[in-house]
Design a protein around this motif. Structure first.
Motif, mmCIF file in Angstrom:
data_model
loop_
_atom_site.group_PDB
_atom_site.id
_atom_site.type_symbol
_atom_site.label_atom_id
_atom_site.label_comp_id
_atom_site.label_asym_id
_atom_site.label_seq_id
_atom_site.Cartn_x
_atom_site.Cartn_y
_atom_site.Cartn_z
ATOM 1 N N VAL A 27 29.346 -48.175 -24.119
ATOM 2 C CA VAL A 27 28.004 -48.630 -24.475
ATOM 3 C C VAL A 27 28.090 -50.122 -24.773
ATOM 4 O O VAL A 27 28.898 -50.548 -25.593
ATOM 5 C CB VAL A 27 27.447 -47.888 -25.703
ATOM 6 N N LYS A 28 27.284 -50.899 -24.089
ATOM 7 C CA LYS A 28 27.205 -52.343 -24.305
ATOM 8 C C LYS A 28 25.856 -52.654 -24.927
ATOM 9 O O LYS A 28 24.819 -52.249 -24.405
ATOM 10 C CB LYS A 28 27.337 -53.116 -22.987
ATOM 11 N N CYS A 29 25.873 -53.362 -26.038
ATOM 12 C CA CYS A 29 24.652 -53.739 -26.739
ATOM 13 C C CYS A 29 24.395 -55.218 -26.501
ATOM 14 O O CYS A 29 25.255 -56.050 -26.799
ATOM 15 C CB CYS A 29 24.803 -53.487 -28.235
ATOM 16 N N LEU A 30 23.237 -55.528 -25.963
ATOM 17 C CA LEU A 30 22.887 -56.916 -25.701
ATOM 18 C C LEU A 30 22.098 -57.459 -26.882
ATOM 19 O O LEU A 30 21.013 -56.979 -27.190
ATOM 20 C CB LEU A 30 22.066 -57.018 -24.419
ATOM 21 N N VAL A 31 22.676 -58.440 -27.550
ATOM 22 C CA VAL A 31 22.085 -59.007 -28.745
ATOM 23 C C VAL A 31 22.118 -60.520 -28.605
ATOM 24 O O VAL A 31 23.190 -61.118 -28.512
ATOM 25 C CB VAL A 31 22.860 -58.580 -30.019
ATOM 26 N N ALA A 32 20.956 -61.139 -28.575
ATOM 27 C CA ALA A 32 20.868 -62.595 -28.462
ATOM 28 C C ALA A 32 21.226 -63.232 -29.799
ATOM 29 O O ALA A 32 20.607 -62.938 -30.826
ATOM 30 C CB ALA A 32 19.468 -62.999 -28.025
ATOM 31 N N GLN A 33 22.220 -64.094 -29.760
ATOM 32 C CA GLN A 33 22.711 -64.751 -30.965
ATOM 33 C C GLN A 33 21.633 -65.631 -31.597
ATOM 34 O O GLN A 33 20.857 -66.276 -30.903
ATOM 35 C CB GLN A 33 23.934 -65.601 -30.606
#
Length: 187
Positions: free
Chosen positions: A145-151
Motif C-alpha cells: 500500500v502506497k500512501c500519497l501525501v503532499a508534503q
C-alpha cells in the motif's frame, strides 16, 4: 470551516477540477510512476468524486483499461466494474472510493496485491477496510500500500493525525497490526 477543509484537500489532489484548469495534478504523475513499477493490477483509492474521475480519465487517456467504483456509478455498475476488474485480465486498474468497494467486497485479493491511496481516509477503521480488501484469505503475494501525501499541506497533517489515532487504538486494543507496521513507518 468544513468547506475550507475539503477544498484544501481537493486543491492538492485535483486542482484541474477546481477552476484551475491550467494546473495539472502532480498526483497523476506520481500514480503513473507507482503503477508502472510493476505489471500487476492495482487499486487506486480516493475519497472525492472529482479526484476519482480525474484518475480514471488519466488512466483511460494513457490507454490503460481502468474501471471506476464510486457514488457516481449505480450499485449495478459498480458491481459490473468490480467483476470486470476481478475477471478480466485486460482490466488493470480499479479506481474508487473506499466506501464503494469496501464492506462486503471479496475476491480482490485473488487478482491484486497493490493499492495506491491518493487521498487518505480519516479514521484507522477505513484504512483497515481498504487494506483488508487485498490482505485476506487467498492472497498469495505480500500486500503493498502506497500512501500519497503532499508534503507541507493539509494532507500531511491529516496523515499524521491518522497515524496518531491508530497508535492510540493500538495502545488500547493491542489486537491489530498497526498502520505504521503495515506502511513500514517508524514513530
Amino acid at each position: 470551516t468544513n468547506r475550507m477543509f475539503h477544498a484544501l484537500q481537493r486543491f492538492v489532489t485535483c486542482p484541474d477540477r477546481m477552476d484551475f484548469k491550467s494546473v495539472a495534478a502532480a498526483l497523476h504523475d506520481m500514480i503513473w510512476t507507482l503503477y508502472t513499477e510493476d505489471d500487476s493490477k492495482v487499486i487506486v483509492a480516493a475519497y472525492y468524486r472529482d479526484t476519482n474521475q480525474g484518475i480514471l480519465e488519466f488512466f483511460q487517456n494513457k490507454g490503460v483499461y481502468a474501471v471506476g467504483c464510486w457514488g457516481d456509478h449505480s450499485r449495478t455498475q459498480q458491481q459490473q466494474n468490480l467483476d470486470d476488474f476481478m475477471g478480466n485480465d485486460a482490466c488493470r486498474v480499479l479506481v474508487g472510493n473506499w466506501g464503494s468497494f469496501g464492506v462486503g467486497t471479496d475476491g480482490l485479493q485473488n487478482v491484486c496485491f497493490r493499492e495506491i491511496l491518493a487521498e487518505m481516509p480519516l479514521t484507522p477503521d477505513r484504512f483497515e477496510q481498504l487494506y483488508g480488501r487485498i490482505d485476506r484469505g487467498g492472497q498469495k503475494e505480500k500486500c503493498i500500500v502506497k500512501c500519497l501525501v503532499a508534503q507541507d499541506t493539509i494532507q500531511e497533517t491529516l496523515f499524521n493525525a491518522l497515524l496518531n489515532k491508530d497508535d492510540l487504538l493500538q495502545q488500547i486494543t493491542m489486537q491489530h497490526t498497526s498502520m505504521r507496521e503495515l506502511l513500514g513507518k517508524s514513530k
